[in-house]
Design a protein around this motif. Structure first.
Motif, PDB file in Angstrom:
ATOM      1  N   HIS A 321       0.831  -1.224   0.000  1.00 46.29           N
ATOM      2  CA  HIS A 321       0.000   0.000   0.000  1.00 46.29           C
ATOM      3  C   HIS A 321       0.860   1.265   0.000  1.00 46.29           C
ATOM      4  O   HIS A 321       0.480   2.282  -0.558  1.00 46.29           O
ATOM      5  N   ASP A 324       2.215   1.612  -3.555  1.00 46.81           N
ATOM      6  CA  ASP A 324       1.203   2.192  -4.454  1.00 46.81           C
ATOM      7  C   ASP A 324       1.195   3.716  -4.347  1.00 46.81           C
ATOM      8  O   ASP A 324       1.071   4.416  -5.351  1.00 46.81           O
ATOM      9  N   LYS A 325       1.334   4.210  -3.117  1.00 48.20           N
ATOM     10  CA  LYS A 325       1.338   5.677  -2.924  1.00 48.20           C
ATOM     11  C   LYS A 325       2.543   6.310  -3.635  1.00 48.20           C
ATOM     12  O   LYS A 325       2.442   7.364  -4.250  1.00 48.20           O
TER      13      LYS A 325
END
Ligand SMILES: Cc1cc2nc3c(=O)[nH]c(=O)nc-3n(C[C@H](O)[C@H](O)[C@H](O)COP(=O)(O)OP(=O)(O)OC[C@H]3O[C@@H](n4cnc5c(N)ncnc54)[C@H](O)[C@@H]3O)c2cc1C
Length: 474
Positions: A321, A324-325
């Motif tokens: 996650h 992804d950022k």
């Protein structure tokens, strides 16, 4: 009078060594635990300015004790709000580093109670050790502020040093208030104007933390990251997958080029099935000390110049996650990861002009930024540190550096340091990052918890021996 054990450094290594000493002690003695910042128990890693800075290892692998693999996970499961969550989910989660710091602080409080019961005196000293004198086997520690103390045994657990300044033409820039040599302090991300970009030197895990910090402070501008290779940071993609076919082909004393050939062969095999190099590199972990120690000096030097960064990218990954950022920032044109070398940094009226050689474009480029944050990783050449007791001891010949100057020359069987003449110092020990030259992989909890356990056992056995001898002579 009972013996005094002085521990310089109160991060994970110092704290867990003290805890293991208390846990395994049979006779009373004293422990002085010395920490220069307000970070006793937490050290740099687990005393973060942001709760969004997370562990880079899943919870089930972060126990502080080598013989109790679920200890951290079980501790988390007793806390709100985690106790209401699924254990398997938590076991595989990347939790907050500050939560891990809370865990260490709680372990320390429990250890203090145990110490009281066992009549072990604990003295916490919040100061910087400025110098270490070794006279007739006694160790005298002088501080920046406090009175000097004498200890019988000393453990150097000084951990991560702040990064060194990158090489540029005009070193005067490093005096600027818009330059942050220490990326682990909150000031590095506070009050940044969004009109101009920020430059992060380095593109590893600390770059990611710094980006998270900047975003948390509502920084909306562009971010540049410059590093010699410009490798893309990788996510954890196959957590828990075990691939060990290459391990059978690795033998003691295997030359580096042969090892690389075997690894490349297997990386090619797994890639054909959509799997990255991740499980191949992870499977090397239990062998890494043996492999490193089996390399010649020349091979180690080749690893440092040609393979270190590649290995680092495969080893130091981030949760998906967060990855992804980072990717989104790149796609949105907010994050530019460049491969290049800094040439010069000039500043006028809070505008910083950075010139670097762009390795992709094969030409020098100039960007204007408002701030430069050094995320190049901890300095390892301890002789280069200014006003530091370790560099003083190296200069005086009491300590010596390993052949690549990655740490201190140490007997890894008993953690005792060597003098310049190669004599083992009988009562000064080290662990953690200072063993990088000896072991290479020696900075994560995975290695440190074992070292803390082992060094405490060596020390206790020697203290008990002295005690027994004294009783016999009496
Ligand atoms: C930002 C960051 C994140 C990390 N995240 C993880 C992770 O998620 N998982 C993992 O396994 N590992 C992680 N690591 C690796 C980390 O190095 C270890 O897990 C561990 O925290 C290191 O502890 P340490 O005690 O050896 O060093 P440190 O935490 O650096 O502690 C050193 C201590 O020595 C003290 N000290 C130094 N010099 C002096 C002096 N002269 N006088 C007095 N005191 C002194 C300092 O004040 C400090 O208390 C991370 C490292 C960093 C830097």
């Amino acid at each position: 009078m009972s013996k005094i054990v002085g521990i310089i450094g109160g991060g994970f290594s110092g704290t867990m060594t003290a805890i293991q000493l208390i846990k395994n002690a049979e006779e009373p003695f004293s422990i002085y635990i010395i920490s220069e910042k307000e970070d006793l128990n937490r050290g740099i890693a687990y005393n973060s300015y942001s709760d969004h800075h997370i562990l880079n290892v899943i919870a089930k692998k972060m126990s502080a004790f080598p013989d109790k693999p679920d200890h951290f996970l079980d501790w988390v499961m007793t806390k709100d709000p985690y106790k209401y969550l699924d254990k398997t989910l938590l076991a595989n989660s990347f939790l907050s580093r500050n939560l891990y710091g809370d865990y260490l602080c709680e372990l320390w409080r429990e250890a203090l109670m145990e110490a009281e019961k066992k009549n072990i005196q604990i003295v916490e000293i919040n100061d910087t050790v400025a110098s270490l004198q070794y006279i007739q086997h006694k160790i005298s520690l002088s501080f920046k502020f406090a009175q000097k103390v004498e200890v019988d045994v000393c453990i150097i657990a000084t951990g991560n040093q702040i990064p060194k300044n990158p090489r540029i033409n005009n070193l005067a820039f490093y005096q600027s208030s818009n330059y942050f040599q220490n990326p682990w302090i909150k000031d590095s991300v506070l009050n940044v104007k969004s009109e101009l970009p920020v430059l992060i030197v380095g593109n590893g895990l600390t770059m990611v933390d710094t980006i998270i910090g900047l975003k948390e402070q509502n920084f909306k501008g562009e971010i540049y990251s410059i590093s010699p290779n410009g490798f893309n940071i990788l996510p954890h993609r196959h957590t828990g997958m075990q691939y060990t076919s290459h391990i059978d082909e690795i033998y003691d004393g295997m030359p580096l080029n042969e090892l690389v050939r075997v690894l490349n062969k297997h990386i090619k095999i797994v890639r054909n099935f959509g799997v990255s190099a991740e499980p191949i590199i992870d499977a090397l972990r239990p062998l890494s000390h043996k492999i490193w120690r089996g390399l010649s000096k020349a091979e180690k030097a080749i690893f440092m110049t040609r393979l270190r960064h590649l290995f680092g990218v495969a080893r130091h990954r981030i949760p998906l996650h967060i990855y992804d950022k980072i990717q989104k920032l790149r796609i949105d044109g907010k994050l530019h990861i460049q491969s290049g070398n800094l040439i010069s940094i000039e500043e006028e009226n809070d505008v910083i002009e950075v010139t670097y050689y762009d390795k992709k474009l094969h030409t020098s480029q100039t960007i204007q930024v408002s701030r430069v944050i050094n995320c190049t990783g901890p300095e390892t050449d301890l002789s280069k540190m200014e006003n530091n007791f370790i560099s003083q001891c190296i200069q005086e010949g009491l300590f010596s550096q390993d052949e690549l100057r990655l740490g201190l020359k140490t007997n890894i069987e008993n953690f005792k340091l060597y003098t310049k003449e190669g004599i083992e110092i009988r009562n000064i020990y080290t662990l953690g990052s200072n063993l990088k030259g000896e072991l290479w992989e020696t900075t994560a909890v995975n290695e440190l918890r074992q070292q803390a356990d082992s060094v405490s056992k060596v020390i206790l056995s020697e203290l008990n021996q002295v005690e027994r001898q004294l009783k016999k002579n009496f």
